[in-house]
Design a protein around this motif. Structure first.
Motif, PDB file in Angstrom:
ATOM      1  N   HIS A  11      -8.331  -3.068   1.578  1.00 48.31           N
ATOM      2  CA  HIS A  11      -7.719  -3.530   0.327  1.00 48.31           C
ATOM      3  C   HIS A  11      -6.687  -4.630   0.525  1.00 48.31           C
ATOM      4  O   HIS A  11      -6.073  -5.087  -0.439  1.00 48.31           O
ATOM      5  CB  HIS A  11      -7.101  -2.343  -0.414  1.00 48.31           C
ATOM      6  CG  HIS A  11      -8.101  -1.287  -0.772  1.00 48.31           C
ATOM      7  ND1 HIS A  11      -9.103  -1.499  -1.692  1.00 48.31           N
ATOM      8  CD2 HIS A  11      -8.266  -0.018  -0.303  1.00 48.31           C
ATOM      9  CE1 HIS A  11      -9.848  -0.406  -1.791  1.00 48.31           C
ATOM     10  NE2 HIS A  11      -9.368   0.507  -0.959  1.00 48.31           N
ATOM     11  N   GLU A  51      -7.242   2.209   5.553  1.00 48.91           N
ATOM     12  CA  GLU A  51      -8.109   1.602   4.539  1.00 48.91           C
ATOM     13  C   GLU A  51      -7.323   0.669   3.622  1.00 48.91           C
ATOM     14  O   GLU A  51      -7.821  -0.397   3.224  1.00 48.91           O
ATOM     15  CB  GLU A  51      -8.770   2.707   3.715  1.00 48.91           C
ATOM     16  CG  GLU A  51      -9.743   2.225   2.655  1.00 48.91           C
ATOM     17  CD  GLU A  51     -10.371   3.376   1.895  1.00 48.91           C
ATOM     18  OE1 GLU A  51     -10.297   3.371   0.655  1.00 48.91           O
ATOM     19  OE2 GLU A  51     -10.925   4.284   2.548  1.00 48.91           O
ATOM     20  N   LEU A  52      -6.104   1.054   3.284  1.00 52.80           N
ATOM     21  CA  LEU A  52      -5.281   0.202   2.421  1.00 52.80           C
ATOM     22  C   LEU A  52      -5.075  -1.171   3.047  1.00 52.80           C
ATOM     23  O   LEU A  52      -5.090  -2.193   2.350  1.00 52.80           O
ATOM     24  CB  LEU A  52      -3.926   0.870   2.156  1.00 52.80           C
ATOM     25  CG  LEU A  52      -3.934   2.032   1.161  1.00 52.80           C
ATOM     26  CD1 LEU A  52      -2.578   2.742   1.158  1.00 52.80           C
ATOM     27  CD2 LEU A  52      -4.273   1.555  -0.246  1.00 52.80           C
ATOM     28  N   LEU A  84       3.145  -1.077   4.084  1.00 54.37           N
ATOM     29  CA  LEU A  84       2.834   0.307   3.728  1.00 54.37           C
ATOM     30  C   LEU A  84       4.104   1.071   3.378  1.00 54.37           C
ATOM     31  O   LEU A  84       5.146   0.905   4.015  1.00 54.37           O
ATOM     32  CB  LEU A  84       2.119   1.012   4.886  1.00 54.37           C
ATOM     33  CG  LEU A  84       0.701   0.551   5.199  1.00 54.37           C
ATOM     34  CD1 LEU A  84       0.209   1.183   6.500  1.00 54.37           C
ATOM     35  CD2 LEU A  84      -0.250   0.897   4.045  1.00 54.37           C
ATOM     36  N   CYS A 126      -3.695  -4.744   1.963  1.00 54.45           N
ATOM     37  CA  CYS A 126      -2.265  -4.493   1.820  1.00 54.45           C
ATOM     38  C   CYS A 126      -1.515  -5.068   3.023  1.00 54.45           C
ATOM     39  O   CYS A 126      -1.962  -4.953   4.166  1.00 54.45           O
ATOM     40  CB  CYS A 126      -1.987  -2.994   1.689  1.00 54.45           C
ATOM     41  SG  CYS A 126      -2.612  -2.312   0.128  1.00 54.45           S
ATOM     42  N   GLY A 139       0.833  -1.188   0.000  1.00 54.23           N
ATOM     43  CA  GLY A 139       0.000   0.000   0.000  1.00 54.23           C
ATOM     44  C   GLY A 139       0.872   1.244   0.000  1.00 54.23           C
ATOM     45  O   GLY A 139       1.765   1.380   0.832  1.00 54.23           O
ATOM     46  N   ARG A 162      -1.299  -0.986  -4.257  1.00 57.26           N
ATOM     47  CA  ARG A 162      -2.498  -0.136  -4.241  1.00 57.26           C
ATOM     48  C   ARG A 162      -2.071   1.242  -3.750  1.00 57.26           C
ATOM     49  O   ARG A 162      -1.300   1.343  -2.790  1.00 57.26           O
ATOM     50  CB  ARG A 162      -3.552  -0.728  -3.295  1.00 57.26           C
ATOM     51  CG  ARG A 162      -4.881   0.006  -3.288  1.00 57.26           C
ATOM     52  CD  ARG A 162      -5.836  -0.614  -4.275  1.00 57.26           C
ATOM     53  NE  ARG A 162      -7.102   0.101  -4.285  1.00 57.26           N
ATOM     54  CZ  ARG A 162      -8.244  -0.402  -4.719  1.00 57.26           C
ATOM     55  NH1 ARG A 162      -8.277  -1.650  -5.170  1.00 57.26           N
ATOM     56  NH2 ARG A 162      -9.342   0.296  -4.721  1.00 57.26           N
ATOM     57  N   THR A 163      -2.544   2.283  -4.403  1.00 56.20           N
ATOM     58  CA  THR A 163      -2.129   3.636  -4.032  1.00 56.20           C
ATOM     59  C   THR A 163      -3.294   4.436  -3.469  1.00 56.20           C
ATOM     60  O   THR A 163      -4.463   4.143  -3.718  1.00 56.20           O
ATOM     61  CB  THR A 163      -1.558   4.390  -5.243  1.00 56.20           C
ATOM     62  OG1 THR A 163      -2.583   4.522  -6.256  1.00 56.20           O
ATOM     63  CG2 THR A 163      -0.360   3.667  -5.827  1.00 56.20           C
ATOM     64  N   ALA A 164      -2.937   5.481  -2.720  1.00 57.39           N
ATOM     65  CA  ALA A 164      -3.923   6.420  -2.184  1.00 57.39           C
ATOM     66  C   ALA A 164      -3.260   7.787  -2.092  1.00 57.39           C
ATOM     67  O   ALA A 164      -2.066   7.895  -1.803  1.00 57.39           O
ATOM     68  CB  ALA A 164      -4.402   5.974  -0.807  1.00 57.39           C
TER      69      ALA A 164
END
Length: 231
Positions: A49, A44-45, A54, A51, A5, A27-29
């Motif tokens: 999702h 949330e990641l 991080l 992950c 993440g 996964r990106t944010a």
């Protein structure tokens, strides 16, 4: 499946990842330079999702003369605003070192400071660096470190330096980031029209940012892929 993440502050940092954003192993944010939102997104990641690690990824400001624009900094630890120190997870460093050696990149392993807002002037930068013993600062790494410790997942920060400690960020550049992580170009232009004396500082910032984002692109191409599927 291991999934990385990645939390960025602005969309330009996410864009530096290029086609990696389509890789199922990450996964990106984008937080819009909001530490509170960065914390929510990091959580949330992991929780939504799936992950398993991080990464705080983007540009940062230097807090000492040990870093200059274009340098690539890897977190040894993040020093939080309350003075607590959160160590980066050790499994990242050897992976990044191997990738950097293959690509001919030099990594600076430093302690990083957590910040609630932009640290704009030289005196404030140096004071923060002295008080915390850190060399770089950004607004996402602290949130990522906090969530990673809370949820028990590994983390690190990989940041390219975009402004030197001896450069004051111009008033025209402050508040230029929208809540979605976009750069408010017209707002910046209008502020610069009202404060034309900021032009030299804006030009220095643009030059530093160019070096920082060039290095960030190298990170995306040569370093981040070495983490995928491993952490």
């Amino acid at each position: 499946m291991k999934r990385l993440g990645i939390v960025c502050g602005v969309k330009a940092e996410e864009a530096a990842l290029g086609t990696l954003v389509d890789d199922p192993a990450l996964r990106t944010a984008v937080s819009g330079a909001s530490p509170a939102k960065a914390e929510d997104l990091a959580r949330e990641l992991v929780e939504v999702h799936g992950c398993t690690a991080l990464l705080s990824f983007g540009v940062s400001g230097a807090l000492s003369d040990a870093l200059v624009p274009g340098d690539i900094a890897v977190a040894r630890a993040v020093v939080m605003r309350d003075g607590k120190r959160i160590e980066a997870s050790p499994q990242f460093a050897p992976l990044l070192a191997q990738c950097a050696a293959r690509a001919g990149l030099t990594l600076k392993h430093v302690d990083m400071a957590d910040a609630a807002d932009v640290v704009a002037d030289v005196a404030a930068k140096r004071a923060l660096g002295r008080r915390t013993g850190t060399h770089a600062v950004d607004m996402e790494s602290g949130a990522v470190a906090h969530v990673a410790r809370e949820l028990g997942v590994p983390f690190t920060a990989l940041r390219a330096v975009s402004d030197a400690v001896h450069h004051t960020l111009p008033h025209a550049a402050l508040g230029a980031i929208g809540p979605g992580g976009d750069i408010r170009v017209m707002t910046t232009v209008l502020r610069l029209m009202l404060r034309p004396q900021d032009l030299p500082a804006m030009m220095r910032l643009a030059a530093g940012s160019s070096k920082g984002f060039k290095s960030l692109g190298r990170c995306a191409r040569d370093l981040v892929p070495g983490l995928l599927g491993v952490v």
